[in-house]
Design an enzyme around this catalytic site. Sequence first.
Site, PDB file in Angstrom:
ATOM      1  N   THR A 185      72.265 137.951  53.926  1.00 58.77           N
ATOM      2  CA  THR A 185      71.322 137.366  52.978  1.00 58.77           C
ATOM      3  C   THR A 185      70.536 136.248  53.124  1.00 58.77           C
ATOM      4  OG1 THR A 185      72.662 138.227  51.142  1.00 58.77           O
ATOM      5  CG2 THR A 185      71.736 136.178  50.515  1.00 58.77           C
ATOM      6  N   ASP A 216      76.468 139.640  44.589  1.00 57.80           N
ATOM      7  CA  ASP A 216      76.566 138.244  43.989  1.00 57.80           C
ATOM      8  C   ASP A 216      75.462 137.717  43.927  1.00 57.80           C
ATOM      9  OD1 ASP A 216      76.468 138.382  46.700  1.00 57.80           O
ATOM     10  OD2 ASP A 216      77.104 136.089  47.077  1.00 57.80           O
TER      11      ASP A 216
HETATM   12  N1  GLY Z   1      75.944 138.583  49.647  1.00 58.17           N
HETATM   13  C1  GLY Z   1      74.949 140.003  49.562  1.00 58.17           C
HETATM   14  C2  GLY Z   1      75.585 141.157  49.038  1.00 58.17           C
HETATM   15  O1  GLY Z   1      76.828 141.158  49.092  1.00 58.17           O
HETATM   16  O2  GLY Z   1      74.939 142.041  48.697  1.00 58.17           O
END
Ligand code: GLY
Length: 325
Positions: A185, A216
């Site tokens: 991310t 998240d």
């Molecule tokens: N943290 C990014 C996702 O799991 O979509």
Amino acid sequence: MEPVDRRDFMKSVAGSAALAAFDAKPGVAQGSDSGPVFLATWTWGQSAVNRAAEVFKGGGSLLDAVEKGINVPESDPKVTTVGYGGYPNEEGIVELDAGIMDGTRHRAGCVYNLHMIKNPISVARLVLEKTRHTQMAGEGAFRLALKFGFQLEQLLTPESLQAWLKWKADPKHETFWVTTENHDTIGFVAADGKGHVVSGCSTSGLAWKVPGRVADSPIVGCGIYADDNVGAASATGDGDLMTNYCTSISIVHNMARGASPQDACVDLLQHMAKTDPRNKQAAVAVIAINNRGEIGAACMQKGFHLKYALWRNGEGKLLDAVEVY
Ligand code: GLY
């Protein structure tokens, strides 16, 4: 006068102290300016923090800086976990999530499952600035983007299409009806040097995810959280897991109780491992900043080693986060 039970008294003193931390802005003298600090996850965070610094120096707000900074990896087809070129869901459709939170107004804008718009963080910013809502999903978020002039685009690149076709053609391909590890991310936190903080996060989520999955990144308290009275936090990695720990708000609340950003990050990861020792192998990492511009960054384990970008005092660099296990 009623006698005061000592334990109740201590509890109320501790409670007042914790609440006071939200009211006080520790260490930020009125009128002082220690300069902006920008912190972002992964190697692609480097061009993001550099762009943010440029925007801020050019007179943009801290929110502008974080949004425009995140736009850089979103628009880069080589970054396969964010925006344009992000790997698609199991049906070959790119679904994007993003959120941005303003620590002064204590308000966020978030979009989930956005299709065909390459800069979801800018649509999240629209939700924040142009609506009285906080979160918008799918079709509604898409229509909001079109209303404000965003271009409809094919987000699959030749490379991400090839990757999806290869995955699809493999008869043993793993899907997220079971678990695999392939996520990251861009998480971004920033402080302006005068006590104002912002948090932002953008992702295409897990490659080959089950359509409609949201984790998240765009959720207030999970992928993003910002409170000028304390600081800001963001997260990267296995969002299906981290959502259950409300990572960003937990870190900010820990800072409010007096922890440094670094200790607050480590403490959250240790807490995750304490609740379930299998989490010591989890692919998760977090970053934080307080309203004085002090920073923290930690990853759970070396198999998911976090490199993060820091811009401070006119200079950007790539650093290694602490591995907790
Ligand atoms: N943290 C990014 C996702 O799991 O979509």
